[in-house]
Scaffold this motif. Structure first.
Motif, short mmCIF file in Angstrom:
data_model
loop_
_atom_site.label_atom_id
_atom_site.label_comp_id
_atom_site.label_asym_id
_atom_site.label_seq_id
_atom_site.Cartn_x
_atom_site.Cartn_y
_atom_site.Cartn_z
N SER A 70 0.83 -1.20 0.00
CA SER A 70 0.00 0.00 0.00
C SER A 70 0.87 1.25 0.00
CB SER A 70 -0.94 0.00 1.22
OG SER A 70 -0.22 0.18 2.43
N THR B 79 2.74 8.85 4.72
CA THR B 79 1.53 8.49 5.46
C THR B 79 1.79 8.69 6.95
OG1 THR B 79 0.90 6.84 3.81
CG2 THR B 79 -0.14 6.67 5.98
N ASN C 175 1.14 4.24 -2.88
CA ASN C 175 1.06 5.68 -2.59
C ASN C 175 2.23 6.43 -3.23
OD1 ASN C 175 -1.28 5.49 -1.04
ND2 ASN C 175 -0.15 5.18 0.87
N GLY D 243 -6.70 6.30 14.20
CA GLY D 243 -7.23 5.10 14.84
C GLY D 243 -6.86 5.07 16.31
N ASP E 139 -0.02 -0.16 12.43
CA ASP E 139 0.46 0.56 11.25
C ASP E 139 1.98 0.64 11.25
OD1 ASP E 139 -2.09 0.93 10.33
OD2 ASP E 139 -2.20 3.06 10.80
N SER F 168 -4.28 0.27 16.70
CA SER F 168 -4.22 0.32 15.24
C SER F 168 -3.02 1.12 14.76
CB SER F 168 -5.52 0.90 14.67
OG SER F 168 -5.65 2.27 14.97
N ARG G 275 -3.98 8.71 8.59
CA ARG G 275 -4.72 7.58 9.12
C ARG G 275 -4.98 7.84 10.60
NH1 ARG G 275 -4.47 2.65 6.34
NH2 ARG G 275 -4.40 1.48 8.30
N SER H 208 0.14 8.21 10.68
CA SER H 208 -0.90 7.60 11.52
C SER H 208 -0.97 8.36 12.84
CB SER H 208 -0.60 6.13 11.79
OG SER H 208 -0.81 5.35 10.64
N SER I 291 -0.91 11.68 3.43
CA SER I 291 -2.21 11.11 3.79
C SER I 291 -2.23 10.84 5.29
CB SER I 291 -2.51 9.83 3.00
OG SER I 291 -1.54 8.84 3.26
N LYS J 139 -7.06 13.59 16.32
CA LYS J 139 -7.90 14.05 15.21
C LYS J 139 -8.34 15.50 15.39
CE LYS J 139 -12.36 12.48 17.10
NZ LYS J 139 -13.48 11.55 16.93
N ARG K 233 2.48 0.35 7.33
CA ARG K 233 1.40 1.10 6.69
C ARG K 233 1.55 2.61 6.86
NH1 ARG K 233 -2.68 -2.24 5.04
NH2 ARG K 233 -2.60 -4.37 5.86
N CYS K 234 2.50 3.03 7.65
CA CYS K 234 2.73 4.46 7.80
C CYS K 234 4.23 4.73 7.84
CB CYS K 234 2.06 5.00 9.07
SG CYS K 234 2.78 4.37 10.62
#
Length: 311
Positions: free
Chosen positions: A84, A102, A88, A134, A142, A138, A132, A104, A130, A110, A147-148
């Protein structure tokens, strides 16, 4: 002896589907394949690794991973994460950017992360970013699964091994309903505080751990009643309704405190000030793009964080 050259993405994705759905039938529906196709992929994976990866105990309704199957699932998740990220990067370069990052962020973040991403995008338009969001588990996944590139959290994990640096103060306070009698005093009585009902996130969350440590300061007194809720927003609404009190990041309740919709407990040791950390995996060298974004976040010196009462 396992035959790594015989293991395919289709097999690993079939394993992931069965583990998440609990059966071949549900897995087939999930990823749009036939039941025989899923069965074939699992059988071929087991032939490749030389041992079963799934079992169905007689007392269980769901298929379960063997220890070897669990290891293969971890590998599958890491492979998917790396793929992934590669996607990207390719997408970013196709639009003229030099790379993609990325980030996270734990759910408490947030309240400031979108504005941070906007600021970073304006500072360095050559890099795609980007976000993410969570819970703590999570975000740790990542980091572990690739993933990050970067993560923002209140307490770096022990596993996986990461590098980290503080990027700003992270104050927490005891949040009260606007008519709570504690708001009329300058110093709270610990024996009364521990008799309150505390509304909290799930076990393992950063604020839950901080809450337990805060209450432990008051010794062997009565254990506070704890009601779990799934989000900070739900907790804020529950406190406003008078269902209990809560320990929350002051970044999450800035507007409510300013407007008087919630109150803040005053007293020694409050607010409890921790730090936000920027975290990245130690086993992976940061890309040029991730290095630049990390430096930009460091340069901002926490100015992107919301103001907070008594911070």
């Amino acid at each position: 002896m396992p035959r790594l050259d015989a293991i395919t993405l289709k097999q690993l994705r079939a394993l992931h589907a069965v583990e998440s759905q609990g059966s071949l039938t549900a897995a087939a529906a999930k990823i749009g394949q036939t039941i025989p196709a899923i069965h074939s992929q699992i059988r071929n994976l087991e032939n490749a690794v030389g041992v079963p990866v799934l079992v169905r105990p007689s007392s269980a309704k769901r298929m379960q991973l063997t220890a070897e199957g669990f290891e293969m699932l971890l590998a599958a998740n890491r492979i998917e994460g790396i793929l992934s990220q590669a996607t990207n990067q390719i997408r970013a370069r196709s639009t003229g950017k030099i790379g993609h990052v990325t980030i996270s962020v734990v759910s408490t973040g947030k309240y400031f992360a979108p504005n941070l991403v906007k600021t970073l995008s304006e500072v360095d338009a050559e890099i795609g970013i980007s976000l993410r969001v969570g819970n703590r588990e999570s975000v740790i996944s990542d980091l572990d699964e690739g993933r990050c590139d970067l993560a923002i959290m209140g307490r770096p994990p022990r596993v996986p091994i990461v590098h980290s640096m503080p990027i700003g103060a992270h104050p927490h306070g005891v949040i009260l309903p606007p008519d709570h009698p504690f708001l009329k005093v300058d110093e709270f009585d610990p024996t009364l505080l521990v008799q309150e009902t505390f509304i909290s996130r799930e076990q393992g969350s950063g604020t839950r751990i901080l809450m337990q440590r805060f209450l432990d300061r008051f010794g062997e007194g009565p254990v506070a009643r704890i009601v779990e809720m799934e989000s900070n927003e739900t907790i804020k609404q529950a406190v406003r309704a008078g269902l209990g009190i809560a320990i929350l990041s002051l970044h999450t309740v800035h507007e409510e405190l300013e407007s008087g919709r919630l109150g803040l407990l005053r007293g020694p040791g409050l607010p409890v000030v921790r730090h936000w950390y920027l975290v990245w995996p130690s086993q992976v060298e940061r890309s040029v793009a991730a290095e630049r974004i990390a430096n930009s976040i460091d340069t901002l010196s926490g100015t992107f964080l919301p103001g907070a009462v008594n911070e």
